[in-house]
Design an enzyme around this catalytic site. Structure first.
Site, PDB file in Angstrom:
ATOM      1  N   GLU A  16     -20.351  -4.750   9.173  1.00 59.89           N
ATOM      2  CA  GLU A  16     -21.256  -3.914   9.965  1.00 59.89           C
ATOM      3  C   GLU A  16     -22.388  -4.735  10.577  1.00 59.89           C
ATOM      4  O   GLU A  16     -22.768  -4.515  11.736  1.00 59.89           O
ATOM      5  CB  GLU A  16     -21.822  -2.784   9.102  1.00 59.89           C
ATOM      6  CG  GLU A  16     -20.811  -1.686   8.731  1.00 59.89           C
ATOM      7  CD  GLU A  16     -19.896  -2.035   7.564  1.00 59.89           C
ATOM      8  OE1 GLU A  16     -20.094  -3.112   6.954  1.00 59.89           O
ATOM      9  OE2 GLU A  16     -18.987  -1.245   7.256  1.00 59.89           O
ATOM     10  N   ARG A  24     -25.862  -1.210   5.902  1.00 60.11           N
ATOM     11  CA  ARG A  24     -25.646  -2.638   5.744  1.00 60.11           C
ATOM     12  C   ARG A  24     -26.141  -3.449   6.928  1.00 60.11           C
ATOM     13  O   ARG A  24     -26.305  -4.663   6.848  1.00 60.11           O
ATOM     14  CB  ARG A  24     -24.154  -2.888   5.525  1.00 60.11           C
ATOM     15  CG  ARG A  24     -23.986  -4.184   4.903  1.00 60.11           C
ATOM     16  CD  ARG A  24     -22.726  -4.376   4.176  1.00 60.11           C
ATOM     17  NE  ARG A  24     -22.754  -3.931   2.820  1.00 60.11           N
ATOM     18  CZ  ARG A  24     -21.717  -4.060   2.021  1.00 60.11           C
ATOM     19  NH1 ARG A  24     -20.626  -4.605   2.459  1.00 60.11           N
ATOM     20  NH2 ARG A  24     -21.783  -3.637   0.797  1.00 60.11           N
ATOM     21  N   LYS A  68       0.857  -1.188   0.000  1.00 64.51           N
ATOM     22  CA  LYS A  68       0.000   0.000   0.000  1.00 64.51           C
ATOM     23  C   LYS A  68       0.897   1.243   0.000  1.00 64.51           C
ATOM     24  O   LYS A  68       1.886   1.303   0.723  1.00 64.51           O
ATOM     25  CB  LYS A  68      -0.873  -0.026   1.256  1.00 64.51           C
ATOM     26  CG  LYS A  68      -2.308   0.302   0.971  1.00 64.51           C
ATOM     27  CD  LYS A  68      -3.218  -0.004   2.128  1.00 64.51           C
ATOM     28  CE  LYS A  68      -4.397   0.946   2.070  1.00 64.51           C
ATOM     29  NZ  LYS A  68      -5.512   0.562   2.924  1.00 64.51           N
TER      30      LYS A  68
HETATM   31  C1  TPP Z   1     -19.479  -1.508   3.786  1.00 62.09           C
HETATM   32  C2  TPP Z   1     -18.245  -0.660   3.922  1.00 62.09           C
HETATM   33  N1  TPP Z   1     -17.696  -0.463   5.134  1.00 62.09           N
HETATM   34  C3  TPP Z   1     -16.594   0.298   5.270  1.00 62.09           C
HETATM   35  C4  TPP Z   1     -16.008   0.878   4.176  1.00 62.09           C
HETATM   36  C5  TPP Z   1     -14.809   1.805   4.344  1.00 62.09           C
HETATM   37  N2  TPP Z   1     -13.634   1.289   3.670  1.00 62.09           N
HETATM   38  C6  TPP Z   1     -13.251   1.710   2.458  1.00 62.09           C
HETATM   39  S1  TPP Z   1     -11.892   0.958   1.914  1.00 62.09           S
HETATM   40  C7  TPP Z   1     -11.749   0.062   3.323  1.00 62.09           C
HETATM   41  C8  TPP Z   1     -10.613  -0.877   3.500  1.00 62.09           C
HETATM   42  C9  TPP Z   1     -10.522  -1.829   2.386  1.00 62.09           C
HETATM   43  O1  TPP Z   1      -9.425  -2.641   2.596  1.00 62.09           O
HETATM   44  P1  TPP Z   1      -8.902  -3.541   1.410  1.00 62.09           P
HETATM   45  O2  TPP Z   1     -10.054  -4.163   0.714  1.00 62.09           O
HETATM   46  O3  TPP Z   1      -7.873  -4.445   1.959  1.00 62.09           O
HETATM   47  O4  TPP Z   1      -8.277  -2.515   0.401  1.00 62.09           O
HETATM   48  P2  TPP Z   1      -6.909  -1.676   0.555  1.00 62.09           P
HETATM   49  O5  TPP Z   1      -7.341  -0.278   0.855  1.00 62.09           O
HETATM   50  O6  TPP Z   1      -6.092  -2.281   1.625  1.00 62.09           O
HETATM   51  O7  TPP Z   1      -6.272  -1.754  -0.772  1.00 62.09           O
HETATM   52  C10 TPP Z   1     -12.780   0.356   4.212  1.00 62.09           C
HETATM   53  C11 TPP Z   1     -12.943  -0.224   5.550  1.00 62.09           C
HETATM   54  C12 TPP Z   1     -16.612   0.643   2.927  1.00 62.09           C
HETATM   55  N3  TPP Z   1     -16.136   1.197   1.813  1.00 62.09           N
HETATM   56  N4  TPP Z   1     -17.707  -0.129   2.824  1.00 62.09           N
END
Ligand code: TPP
Length: 635
Positions: free
Chosen positions: A371, A399, A283
Site C-alpha cells: 500500500e 499502512r 490453493k
Molecule cells: C496490508 C494488507 N493488505 C491487503 C490484505 C488483503 N489480503 C489478505 S490475504 C491476501 C493475499 C495473501 O496472499 P498469500 O500471502 O500468497 O496467501 P494465500 O492466500 O495465497 O495463501 C491479501 C491481499 C491484507 N490482509 N493486508
C-alpha cells in the site's frame, strides 16, 4: 472420525504418521462444511491443512510459537487447537474469529489480519527469547507466510533484519502462485523459477554428502567445496535471494506431502540461525470448485457445497454495491480522460478495479500487497501529469499513512483515494473494520475528504475529484449503496431558508446539502449515515418531532457557515458517521460550532466481527437507533 478425538496438539501427537492424511481429509471436510454456511477464507485455508498438521505434530505448541501471516489460512490451526466444536460459529457475531485472535486462544500468539508482519513479529519473539534465556525456557519461533504477503515491503524489512541478527527462526514460505488474484511482480517470477528448478538442492545435498563421506576433511578441501558451492549458487541456486539475506534455504517441498513435511521439519528442527523452508501448495486443495476458481474462493460468502454457487450469485442483485458503482463510473470517466490511471495493492476484485484492468491493462497497476508503494507510485504518476486513482480498503490504507502525508498531501498532488470498506466491514472483524480513516486523514492539510449518500452522489464525487487539482479521498462502506435517496426521487425538492441551499445541488468544494428542514433538531450526517438519518426523521414525525437533515458530503473542508447557521436556529444538533467518534467527523463539526452537539458513531474500541447489519444495530447506527437516541434527548 479421527478429528473427534482431537482437542489439542497433544492429542494430534497420539496419531501415527500414517493416520495423518486421513485426518487432513476430515479437516478439509469440516472447513468446507462450515465455510459453506458462514463464508470465509476457504481456498487459502484448504491449501495449508497439511502444513498446519505437520507443524503442530512436530512442534511443542503453544510453548513453541507459530505466527501465521495475515492469518486467513489458519482454519486448520483453529480446529486442531481446541476450537473444532466452536468452528461452526466462524466469523459470526459472538462466535470465533476468522483470523488468529490472542483473546480467543493461547495458541494464537497475536491478533492478526494485515499482511507481511509475521517475520518481524517472529523476530521480536526470538530476540526476547534469547535476551531472556535464563528465565524463559527456549522456544521455537515459526513464521508462516504466503508468496503474496512476501511482496509486502515490511516482510523484507523483517527478513533483512533477521539475517543480520542471525536469530533462530524458521520462516515457512508457502507458495501457490496466488495472492488473492494471481501474484504479480518480479519476485513472483523468481519464485516460479525456483519451483521449476529444484535441481540445485538435490545437487547441493549430493555434494555435501560426497564431501563429507568421500573426501578427506582438510580445511582446504572444505574451503574449496564451499567456494564451488558459492559459485554454483550464482548460476542456479533456488533461494539465493534468501541465502544472501542470511537464511539457510530448504525446498521447495510438496506442501501436501505430510511424510516429507514432517521429516523435513524434524531434520531442520535443530539447525541454528534463520531458516527458510519453501513449500508449494495448491490453493483450494481438495475441494474442486475452490481449486478451479481460487480467486473467487479466496474469501467467499456462503455457498452450496455440491455446486460451489453462492445464493447471491443466483439472483440478480436489486441494488448495486458501492464498489460496483465506483468501478463502473471510473470506467466511464476513463473512456474520455486518458490521464486517469488505476492502482490497486493486490485487490483488483475487492476494489472493483478488475474491470478497469481488463479494459485498460496499460493504465492499470497491481503493485502487490504494498500500500505504501502504491501511494508513492501514484505520487510519481501525478507529478508527471496523470490522474491516478488509488483504490484501497480503509483498513489497509493505514499502512500508507506516511506516504499520504509526505508524498501526496505535502506535494499537493491530484491523487484520488477511493477508500472502500470504510466503516463496518463485518465478518472479517477487528483487523478489518475501516473505522479510523476519518480520524487519521482529517488532520492532513490539502486533502479533500468526501463521503457519498447514494449512488448518483458517488458518481458525482468521483467526477468532481477527477476535475479537482488537489488530493481527494472518497470513502464508502461495504455493501449495497442506496440507489437514490427518497429526497432525490422527490426531484426538484426546494428547501427555502438555510443559506439558500437546496437538495440535489451540484457538488461544490466544502459545501453540504440540506435535505429536510425542521425545527426540533438537526442531523448532520455523513455518507452511509444519511439514509438511516433520513429514516429516523421520518420515524420521528410520528412523535410530532420535525428535524433538519444535512448531508455533509465533505469531512474536509467543512461547510462551517452552514453548520453555524443551523446551530443558531436549532437547539439539538446531532452528527452521525460510520467511523470512530474520537477525532472523527462529529469532532470536526464540534470544532466549528460552539453549542455542544451529540455525536453518534462508533465508540473508541476495536469492533468485533459479525454481520454488518448486526453491528450497525448494536451501535445504534440504523434509522431506529438514531431515532431512539434523538427521542430520548429531545423529548
Ligand atoms: C496490508 C494488507 N493488505 C491487503 C490484505 C488483503 N489480503 C489478505 S490475504 C491476501 C493475499 C495473501 O496472499 P498469500 O500471502 O500468497 O496467501 P494465500 O492466500 O495465497 O495463501 C491479501 C491481499 C491484507 N490482509 N493486508
Amino acid at each position: 472420525m479421527l478429528l473427534e478425538s482431537i482437542n489439542s496438539p497433544q492429542d494430534l501427537k497420539k496419531l501415527s504418521p500414517e493416520q495423518l492424511p486421513e485426518l487432513a481429509v476430515e479437516i478439509r471436510q469440516r472447513i468446507v462444511e462450515v465455510v459453506s454456511q458462514t463464508g470465509g477464507h476457504l481456498a487459502s485455508s484448504l491449501g495449508a491443512v497439511e502444513l498446519i498438521i505437520a507443524l503442530h505434530y512436530c512442534l511443542d505448541t503453544p510453548h513453541d510459537k507459530i505466527i501465521f501471516d495475515v492469518g486467513h489460512q489458519a482454519y486448520a490451526h483453529k480446529i486442531l487447537t481446541a476450537r473444532n466444536r466452536d468452528f461452526s460459529t466462524l466469523r459470526q457475531y459472538q462466535g470465533i474469529s476468522g483470523f488468529p485472535s490472542k483473546d480467543e486462544s493461547v495458541y494464537d500468539v497475536f491478533t492478526t489480519g494485515h499482511s507481511s508482519t509475521a517475520v518481524s513479529l517472529a523476530l521480536g519473539l526470538a530476540c526476547a527469547r534469547d535476551y531472556n534465556l535464563a528465565k524463559t525456557p527456549y522456544y521455537k519461533v515459526v513464521a508462516v507466510i504466503g508468496d503474496g504477503s512476501l511482496s509486502g515491503g515490511l516482510c523484507f524489512e523483517g527478513l533483512n533484519n533477521t539475517g543480520h541478527l542471525k536469530k533462530d527462526i524458521l520462516v515457512i514460505l508457502n507458495t501457490n502462485e496466488l495472492s488473492i488474484a494471481p501474484n504479480v511482480g518480479a519476485l513472483s517470477t523468481y519464485l516460479n523459477k525456483i519451483i521449476s528448478l529444484p535441481i540445485y538442492n538435490r545437487f547441493r545435498n549430493s555434494l555435501e554428502g560426497f564431501v563429507k563421506s568421500r573426501l578427506p576433511k582438510t580445511s582446504r578441501i572444505i574451503k574449496l567445496a564451499n567456494k564451488f558451492e558459492e559459485g554454483l549458487k550464482g548460476l542456479f541456486v533456488p533461494g539465493i535471494l534468501f541465502e544472501e539475506l542470511g537464511f539457510r534455504y530448504f525446498g521447495p517441498l510438496d506442501g501436501h506431502d505430510l511424510g516429507i513435511l514432517i521429516k523435513t521439519l524434524k531434520n531442520i528442527g535443530n539447525i541454528k540461525g534463520p531458516i527458510l523452508l519453501h513449500v508449494i501448495t495448491k490453493k483450494g486443495k481438495g475441494y474442486p470448485p475452490a481449486e478451479n476458481d481460487a480467486v473467487r474462493f479466496h474469501g467467499t460468502g456462503p455457498f452450496d457445497i455440491k455446486t460451489g454457487v453462492s445464493p447471491s450469485e443466483k439472483q440478480a442483485p436489486s441494488t448495486k454495491a458501492y464498489t460496483e458503482v465506483f468501478s463502473e463510473k471510473l470506467l466511464e470517466l476513463a473512456a474520455s480522460d486518458k490521464k486517469i490511471l488505476a492502482i490497486t495493492a493486490a485487490m483488483p476484485e475487492g476494489t472493483g478495479l478488475d474491470k478497469f484492468r481488463d479494459m485498460y491493462p496499460e493504465r492499470f497497476f497491481d503493485v502487490g500487497i504494498a500500500e505504501a508503494h502504491a501511494v508513492c507510485l501514484a505520487s510519481g504518476l501525478a507529478k508527471a501529469g496523470f490522474k491516478p486513482v488509488v483504490a484501497i480498503y480503509s483498513t489497509f490504507l493505514q499502512r500508507a499513512y506516511d506516504q499520504i502525508i509526505e508524498d501526496i498531501a505535502l506535494q499537493n498532488l491530484a491523487v484520488i483515494f477511493a477508500i472502500d470498506r470504510a466503516g463496518i466491514a463485518g465478518e472479517d472483524g477487528v483487523t478489518h473494520q475501516g473505522i479510523f480513516d476519518i480520524a487519521f486523514l482529517r488532520s492532513i492539510p490539502n486533502l479533500v475528504i468526501m463521503a457519498p449518500k447514494d449512488s448518483p452522489e458517488l458518481e458525482e464525487m468521483l467526477e468532481f475529484a477527477v476535475g479537482l487539482d488537489k488530493p481527494a479521498a472518497i470513502r464508502y462502506p461495504k455493501g449495497k449503496i442506496p440507489n437514490s435517496l427518497p429526497v432525490r426521487q422527490a426531484g426538484k425538492f426546494q428547501i427555502p431558508g438555510l443559506s439558500g441551499r437546496q437538495a440535489n445541488s451540484k457538488i461544490e468544494l466544502g459545501k453540504a446539502e440540506v435535505l429536510r428542514e425542521g425545527k426540533d433538531f438537526a442531523i448532520i450526517a455523513l455518507g452511509s449515515m444519511v439514509l438511516p438519518s433520513f429514516e429516523a426523521i421520518e420515524l420521528l414525525k410520528k412523535d410530532g418531532l420535525s428535524g433538519t437533515l444535512i448531508n455533509a458530503r465533505f469531512v474536509k473542508p467543512q461547510d462551517s457557515n452552514l453548520f453555524k447557521d443551523i446551530s443558531a436556529k436549532v437547539k439539538f444538533i446531532f452528527s452521525v458517521e460510520e467511523g470512530i467518534l474520537d477525532g472523527g467527523f462529529g469532532s470536526a463539526v464540534q470544532e466549528v460550532i460552539e453549542q455542544p452537539i451529540i455525536r453518534m458513531g462508533l465508540p473508541s474500541e476495536f469492533i468485533t466481527h459479525g454481520k454488518r447489519d448486526i453491528l450497525l444495530e448494536k451501535y445504534g447506527l440504523t434509522g431506529e437507533g438514531i431515532a431512539r437516541r434523538i427521542k430520548e434527548l429531545v423529548k
